[in-house]
Design a protein around this motif. Sequence first.
Motif, PDB file in Angstrom:
ATOM      1  N   PHE A 107       0.837  -1.191   0.000  1.00 19.58           N
ATOM      2  CA  PHE A 107       0.000   0.000   0.000  1.00 19.58           C
ATOM      3  C   PHE A 107       0.878   1.250   0.000  1.00 19.58           C
ATOM      4  O   PHE A 107       1.980   1.265   0.559  1.00 19.58           O
ATOM      5  N   ALA A 108       0.366   2.304  -0.644  1.00 23.64           N
ATOM      6  CA  ALA A 108       1.044   3.595  -0.677  1.00 23.64           C
ATOM      7  C   ALA A 108       0.574   4.438   0.504  1.00 23.64           C
ATOM      8  O   ALA A 108      -0.563   4.334   0.952  1.00 23.64           O
ATOM      9  N   PHE A 109       1.473   5.288   0.995  1.00 26.53           N
ATOM     10  CA  PHE A 109       1.103   6.169   2.098  1.00 26.53           C
ATOM     11  C   PHE A 109       2.056   7.356   2.112  1.00 26.53           C
ATOM     12  O   PHE A 109       3.141   7.326   1.527  1.00 26.53           O
ATOM     13  N   ASP A 110       1.625   8.431   2.804  1.00 22.35           N
ATOM     14  CA  ASP A 110       2.488   9.576   3.052  1.00 22.35           C
ATOM     15  C   ASP A 110       1.735  10.550   3.939  1.00 22.35           C
ATOM     16  O   ASP A 110       0.559  10.828   3.673  1.00 22.35           O
ATOM     17  N   PRO A 111       2.359  11.060   4.973  1.00 23.28           N
ATOM     18  CA  PRO A 111       1.661  12.018   5.844  1.00 23.28           C
ATOM     19  C   PRO A 111       1.166  13.259   5.113  1.00 23.28           C
ATOM     20  O   PRO A 111       0.176  13.869   5.511  1.00 23.28           O
ATOM     21  N   SER A 112       1.852  13.608   4.014  1.00 20.10           N
ATOM     22  CA  SER A 112       1.452  14.815   3.257  1.00 20.10           C
ATOM     23  C   SER A 112       0.422  14.496   2.185  1.00 20.10           C
ATOM     24  O   SER A 112       0.089  15.360   1.378  1.00 20.10           O
TER      25      SER A 112
END
Length: 467
Positions: A107-112
């Motif tokens: 899965f892809a993720f990023d706080p921004s």
Amino acid sequence: MRRCAWFVILLVGVSYAQNKQILYGFTEIPQSLLQNPGGKISNDWYFGIPLLSHIHANGGSSGVTIYDLFAVDGENFNTKLERVVYSLKPTDFFTFNQQLEIVSGGFAFDPSYNKNQYISFGLYQEVDAIIYFPQDYAKLVYEGNQNNINRPFRLDHLNGTSELISVLHIGYNKVVNDKFTYGIRGKVYNSITNINSLNNKGTFITVNGDNNVYDHIFDLDLSLKTSGLVNLTTDSDFETKDITKQILFGGNLGLGVDLGFSYQINKQWYLDGSLLDIGFINHGKHVENYELKGNYVFEGINPIFPEVGSGQTADEYWTEIEQEFEDLFTIDTTKTKYTTWRPIKLNTSLNYTFGKRVSKECDCTFDDSGYLNRIGLQLYAVNRPKLPQVALTAYYYRRLLNGLSIKAAYTLDSYSFSNIGIGMSAQLGGINFYIMADNFLNFKNIYNAQSLSLQLGFNYIFTKDED
């Protein structure tokens, strides 16, 4: 007949070819991240259909095919066998590799909320084996020693290894900017069984004897290391639950890491590469090793049977000879721990993309649709006990439709200079299916192929285009 049986066992009784040149860089397929943890990613998340997401089998021989021995062409089999024995070298090898992905996901993720980081994980099982052709052993079996007086036969020609492992892994992929992406994957290896006989030394020579017709002189330094086998073959209390425990990380453990990157040189050119399986396995459970070392002289067998009426039967006579031979050689059995290193693999490729999709309405390109075509060169190498194996691949990739892509590859490797492979990835809704195979030129007669490979799998993919 005995020669025939021996050689057939050599060819089919053992089964290392791990080059996945078609899968490498095929970004629509999530499993391509296992070939380069720093590769490009075209999905937001996915999960592999358990036990069906990646099925791979590959086997080959660098110097002989089944057809060379068993072709129905009127030629005498002994003639074929003799040609094979004398054409193969000690660096020729027979290999087999099989992988089955049990579970996988990512899965892809990023706080921004840019989703420029990606986590992938999974568990797969692998069988991996290689044996080198024992040239002097084969010549000794084929010719015998009577016509080879004073000729030393080299015993270091015997080299091989085979193992069954399971691998738990987790990977991290980071898009740093428009040009550079890197990735790392940590692995926990669980060796279920391991057999290896490497670094053997010694000679065998027959000379004219004093007390008998011949003396047989052995200078031996041979060893066989095993783990995970003695409990399966000799422990009468070993139950199914113990096998399950051994498979599920109750065996001999090790650690490893994969490294990878992608670098966009300009809009159409990019470079990528990876180093895989930088790691080791410590073998300390269910270990049993065998060593045969020392200098021995065997004066041979007196061919004269005992006289009738002496009280000794022929069976007793041969039992005595067998006992003398066993007493001469002392095989030491030890429980010494040992470490095996994983075969490090190198992948790198230079790629060029071209061809935009054109709109019929305005006779202009879709700037955001990406390039439809890609060509490139890929270099692959894997560390081996004797010599590294190297392969060079030229490929062409084409995105035919939304959700349908193909890739064709031409490979020069240790097996042949005419390996043509084709792969396809198709997606209908969220379901992705892919299939790949190589050596298509030999499909009319697969018995004449020096290597064959097949990969296929099913995934459920949520792509970035669906945002």
